[in-house]
Design an enzyme around this catalytic site. Structure first.
Site, PDB file in Angstrom:
ATOM      1  N   ALA A   1      21.513 -48.567   2.147  1.00  0.00           N
ATOM      2  CA  ALA A   1      21.726 -49.344   0.919  1.00  0.00           C
ATOM      3  C   ALA A   1      21.347 -48.506  -0.297  1.00  0.00           C
ATOM      4  O   ALA A   1      21.145 -49.026  -1.380  1.00  0.00           O
ATOM      5  CB  ALA A   1      20.895 -50.625   0.957  1.00  0.00           C
ATOM      6  N   GLY A   2      21.220 -47.190  -0.114  1.00  0.00           N
ATOM      7  CA  GLY A   2      20.825 -46.334  -1.240  1.00  0.00           C
ATOM      8  C   GLY A   2      21.598 -45.039  -1.190  1.00  0.00           C
ATOM      9  O   GLY A   2      22.573 -44.908  -0.445  1.00  0.00           O
TER      10      GLY A   2
ATOM     11  N   HIS B   1       5.117 -34.053 -13.999  1.00  0.00           N
ATOM     12  CA  HIS B   1       6.402 -34.157 -13.298  1.00  0.00           C
ATOM     13  C   HIS B   1       7.531 -34.502 -14.283  1.00  0.00           C
ATOM     14  O   HIS B   1       8.551 -33.815 -14.330  1.00  0.00           O
ATOM     15  CB  HIS B   1       6.273 -35.245 -12.217  1.00  0.00           C
ATOM     16  CG  HIS B   1       7.499 -35.465 -11.391  1.00  0.00           C
ATOM     17  ND1 HIS B   1       7.618 -35.012 -10.095  1.00  0.00           N
ATOM     18  CD2 HIS B   1       8.664 -36.107 -11.658  1.00  0.00           C
ATOM     19  CE1 HIS B   1       8.808 -35.356  -9.619  1.00  0.00           C
ATOM     20  NE2 HIS B   1       9.460 -36.033 -10.547  1.00  0.00           N
ATOM     21  N   GLU B   2       7.322 -35.545 -15.058  1.00  0.00           N
ATOM     22  CA  GLU B   2       8.399 -35.999 -15.944  1.00  0.00           C
ATOM     23  C   GLU B   2       8.684 -34.969 -17.043  1.00  0.00           C
ATOM     24  O   GLU B   2       9.835 -34.767 -17.427  1.00  0.00           O
ATOM     25  CB  GLU B   2       8.081 -37.368 -16.548  1.00  0.00           C
ATOM     26  CG  GLU B   2       7.940 -38.505 -15.516  1.00  0.00           C
ATOM     27  CD  GLU B   2       9.108 -38.624 -14.546  1.00  0.00           C
ATOM     28  OE1 GLU B   2      10.224 -38.199 -14.886  1.00  0.00           O
ATOM     29  OE2 GLU B   2       8.884 -39.128 -13.423  1.00  0.00           O
TER      30      GLU B   2
ATOM     31  N   HIS C   1      17.108 -46.502   2.331  1.00  0.00           N
ATOM     32  CA  HIS C   1      17.488 -45.190   1.802  1.00  0.00           C
ATOM     33  C   HIS C   1      18.843 -44.750   2.352  1.00  0.00           C
ATOM     34  O   HIS C   1      19.665 -44.198   1.642  1.00  0.00           O
ATOM     35  CB  HIS C   1      16.458 -44.137   2.212  1.00  0.00           C
ATOM     36  CG  HIS C   1      15.248 -44.105   1.347  1.00  0.00           C
ATOM     37  ND1 HIS C   1      14.238 -45.021   1.470  1.00  0.00           N
ATOM     38  CD2 HIS C   1      14.873 -43.275   0.348  1.00  0.00           C
ATOM     39  CE1 HIS C   1      13.308 -44.745   0.585  1.00  0.00           C
ATOM     40  NE2 HIS C   1      13.656 -43.691  -0.115  1.00  0.00           N
TER      41      HIS C   1
ATOM     42  N   HIS D   1      11.093 -32.425 -15.653  1.00  0.00           N
ATOM     43  CA  HIS D   1      12.495 -32.853 -15.783  1.00  0.00           C
ATOM     44  C   HIS D   1      12.950 -32.661 -17.231  1.00  0.00           C
ATOM     45  O   HIS D   1      14.046 -32.177 -17.498  1.00  0.00           O
ATOM     46  CB  HIS D   1      12.640 -34.338 -15.439  1.00  0.00           C
ATOM     47  CG  HIS D   1      12.618 -34.646 -13.973  1.00  0.00           C
ATOM     48  ND1 HIS D   1      13.458 -34.047 -13.073  1.00  0.00           N
ATOM     49  CD2 HIS D   1      11.872 -35.522 -13.245  1.00  0.00           C
ATOM     50  CE1 HIS D   1      13.226 -34.533 -11.854  1.00  0.00           C
ATOM     51  NE2 HIS D   1      12.268 -35.434 -11.934  1.00  0.00           N
TER      52      HIS D   1
ATOM     53  N   GLU E   1      14.814 -32.087  -8.291  1.00  0.00           N
ATOM     54  CA  GLU E   1      13.351 -32.220  -8.377  1.00  0.00           C
ATOM     55  C   GLU E   1      12.630 -30.875  -8.446  1.00  0.00           C
ATOM     56  O   GLU E   1      11.404 -30.834  -8.411  1.00  0.00           O
ATOM     57  CB  GLU E   1      12.816 -33.036  -7.200  1.00  0.00           C
ATOM     58  CG  GLU E   1      13.315 -34.478  -7.169  1.00  0.00           C
ATOM     59  CD  GLU E   1      12.863 -35.318  -8.372  1.00  0.00           C
ATOM     60  OE1 GLU E   1      11.782 -35.024  -8.925  1.00  0.00           O
ATOM     61  OE2 GLU E   1      13.611 -36.234  -8.763  1.00  0.00           O
TER      62      GLU E   1
HETATM   63 ZN    ZN Z   1      11.457 -36.600 -10.374  1.00  0.00          ZN
END
Ligand code: ZN
Length: 704
Positions: free
Chosen positions: A624-625, A489-490, A621, A493, A519
């Site tokens: 506060a996000g 995954h990383e 989410h 990115h 993503e």
């Molecule tokens: Zn990600």
């Protein structure tokens, strides 16, 4: 102008590969302040000259000043997240307000905004490279959404609302924390902890000790149950005593609810009201319209159509899964109708009955060096680039390795630091990719590639199991399935950052990519773990070299889609409720948010929530996000990544020539263009059509 000497302070080596081994906490303050002083001078000069500058000069000078600050501030913050000390944290905290002040001044500069608009209207930007139009369009959009176009009372109202929203969001988050902290259930009877795994009993005993039960012990209690995620979730999955599960469940879904000491219900309404006002001031009908104006998804209707399609496919599956679970519970002695606090418990039992494997069974087949070979081999097959270690570059810790990314012509086009292991004492948890420096032709560096290009560099940080030194030698890092998947995954990115071909910083790599499209490359890479030949190419026992058994792979892959219908429906319930609150709910109307919740739940759950369910009061989410009118992004990105992977399936996953051709197209579009083109156009240029949900449903066994 201030002189900035990198020889005396490595945090001033703007644009270079950072020399982390030479950096100290005492470098932070002087480096950041000197950089800020320089940037302030440059900003003032740029504002003064803006009216007479050509579009390329204007964009070039703006990029330089932003890049200088983000390099220095970036390395300081990166170091703090991977090798923190009290001194470093304090040094950053001390200068942070100055950085924030400068950033807001930069973001709200009317002189710059006017220059952007003038260059756009005069056609000067259109005459530049294609990416320039996008830089300017995004800058104008962001400034407009920040209220730059408002005047007089409207502007005052907007700014006051922003302040209030920031305060309300913070208060909301604090109330959730306080409400969570305020609740506990102390168990003293061993009959109350029947079914709990040893690790959870240990955790509950530890929580009891922390709350003053000094002699609490995993075997003898007392055990303290709390509403923290790492306790709440496994407790509901394992506690055999049904009445206790009910008690904990009810506490959880009424947390910070009306009548409690940390009541958030009024705040939820105020936040929704203020958000609607902000949207109206900016000329949008609802906050959802405003949110989507800066996203890949076309409109509220477009998102709703996608969610409805997923709903219609997953609801019948969720109904079947509930019937199956009910039958399983009956067979195993349950005489009750399944209640909300029974579902997690029986789902866990069913999962155990069906898929008997543990992380420990998998680890021996995933030693980090082999996993990296497999991952780098995959990247080579798909995108034609070679990844190889460059040991001369030292990182911030002996475990860190620097890698070069080399293209087909043997030119180094990018690089990244990989810091794989967990080090709880001084490294933040979780996994992430971050930008160290971006690709550009305009800015200096001592190691530019041919043509004067400064190559992009990324940080890839994971927190996986470290190697263990023993009497008979060192055992390498043996990874769990999740750890392998996280690494893929990383790097996904990272590839979008590193394989970009754009040379304008604000839209190179991941910069400028819309929130709901970010993503795509990361989840795309995870898909390859479901391709057996790819998996088999590297999953081999670290001692014997024996291939991972096919039966084990079967179970692991089947478990990834276990109760997929129910999982989908739960995410859709949240996503549709989020949209309803930010689009359909009228803060001045007679319908309450609880009425709305009931309506959305009726269609998007298979067991209706309790009448007293107030989970919205703890839904950080949304309140506060950053997920307000954006919760759908989770599913949106899954649709994109599955549909992108399906392009490879359609071409033939085992046909190397086809895989390589589609891979090069993925590289030339999604990875190369990054934020320089609107995301739907980027996607269509890869796929030849708009995304659809077929592949995601098929991969999850939900296709009709
Ligand atoms: Zn990600």
């Amino acid at each position: 102008m201030t002189t900035l000497n990198p020889d005396s302070n490595p945090m001033l080596a703007w644009g270079e590969i950072p020399r982390f081994d030479a950096m100290r906490a005492e470098h932070v303050g002087p480096a950041v302040r000197a950089t800020l002083a320089r940037c302030e001078d440059e900003l003032a000069a740029l504002e003064a000259d803006a009216a007479s500058l050509s579009a390329p000069d204007f964009l070039g000078r703006l990029e330089a000043l932003g890049d200088r600050l983000s390099w220095t501030w970036g390395v300081a913050n990166h170091l703090n997240s991977v090798r923190t000390t009290d001194a470093l944290r304090d040094a950053i905290a001390e200068v942070q307000p100055e950085v924030v002040t400068f950033s807001s001044r930069l973001g709200q500069s009317e002189a710059l905004f006017d220059a952007f608009r003038r260059h756009q209207e005069s056609g000067a930007v259109a005459a530049m490279e294609a990416a320039a139009s996008r830089v300017v369009a995004l800058a104008i959009r962001d400034a407009e959404h920040a209220g730059v176009g408002l005047r007089g009372a409207a502007k005052d109202q907007f700014n006051a609302n922003q302040q209030e929203l920031a305060q309300l969001g913070m208060d909301f988050g604090n109330a959730v924390l306080d409400a969570t902290k305020a609740w506990e259930l102390v168990l003293t009877d061993t009959a109350d902890v029947l079914g709990l795994p040893d690790s959870l009993r240990q955790l509950l005993a530890q929580q009891a000790r922390a709350a003053g039960h000094e002699h609490a012990d995993a075997e003898r209690g007392p055990w303290r149950v709390t509403l923290d995620g790492p306790v709440y979730v496994p407790f509901l999955e394992h506690a055999e005593r049904r009445a206790l599960r009910e008690q904990v469940y009810r506490a959880y879904v009424t947390r910070a609810g009306p009548g409690s000491a940390h009541d958030n219900s009024e705040r939820v309404v105020q936040i929704l009201q203020k958000r609607r006002e902000q949207a109206n001031l900016l000329g949008f009908a609802t906050f959802a319209d405003l949110s989507l104006a800066a996203k890949m998804a076309p409109s509220v209707d477009g998102v709703e159509a996608l969610l409805k399609g997923l709903h219609d496919a997953s609801k019948p599956a969720a109904v079947r899964e509930l019937a199956e679970l009910t039958a399983f519970a009956r067979e195993h002695g349950s005489t009750d109708e399944l209640a909300l606090w029974d579902i997690g418990y029986w789902a866990r039992r069913l999962r155990e009955a069906r898929f008997t494997y543990s992380d420990e069974d998998l680890r021996p087949y995933f030693p980090l060096p082999r996993v990296l070979d497999g991952l780098f081999g995959l990247v080579h097959r798909l995108f034609g680039v070679t990844i190889r270690a460059r040991p001369e570059v030292t990182g911030w810790h002996p475990d860190v390795t620097f890698y070069d990314v080399v293209d087909e012509r043997a030119v180094t086009i990018a690089g990244f630091f990989l810091d794989p292991y967990s080090r709880p004492a001084d490294k933040r948890g979780g996994a992430w990719m971050n930008e160290c420096r971006g690709r550009t032709r305009r800015l200096p560096a001592s190691d530019t590639a041919p043509g004067g290009v400064r190559t992009p560099i990324a940080y890839l940080v994971c927190n996986q199991t470290p190697p263990v030194a023993g009497s008979s030698g060192t055992t390498p890092s043996l990874m769990t399935w999740n750890e392998v998947s996280t690494l893929f995954h990383e790097l996904g990115h990272g590839l979008q950052h590193m394989l970009t071909e754009v040379e304008l910083g604000p839209v190179a790599g991941i910069n400028g990519v819309e929130w709901d499209a970010v993503e795509l490359p990361s989840q795309f890479m995870e898909n390859w773990l479901r391709h057996r030949p790819t998996l088999a190419s590297f999953a081999r026992h670290w001692q014997t070299g024996e291939a991972i058994p096919a039966t084990l792979v079967d179970r692991v892959l089947a478990a990834t889609t276990f109760r997929a219908g129910s999982g989908f429906l739960r995410q859709l319930y949240f996503a549709r409720l989020d949209l309803a609150l930010h689009h359909d709910y009228d803060p001045r109307g007679s319908r309450t948010i609880w009425d709305l919740q009931r309506v959305v739940a009726a269609d998007n759950t298979v067991v209706a929530p309790l009448d007293e369910d107030r989970f919205l009061c703890a839904f950080g989410h949304l309140f506060a996000g950053g997920y307000a009118a954006g919760y759908y992004s989770y599913k949106w990105a899954e649709v994109l990544s599955a549909d992108a992977f399906a392009a490879f399936e359609e071409a033939g996953l085992d046909d190397e020539a086809q895989v390589s051709a589609v891979g090069r197209r993925f590289r030339a579009t999604i990875l190369a263009l990054g934020g320089s083109v609107p995301p739907m156009d980027v996607y269509q240029s890869f796929r030849g059509r708009a995304p659809n949900t077929d592949a995601l449903l098929r991969h999850n066994g939900l296709a009709s």
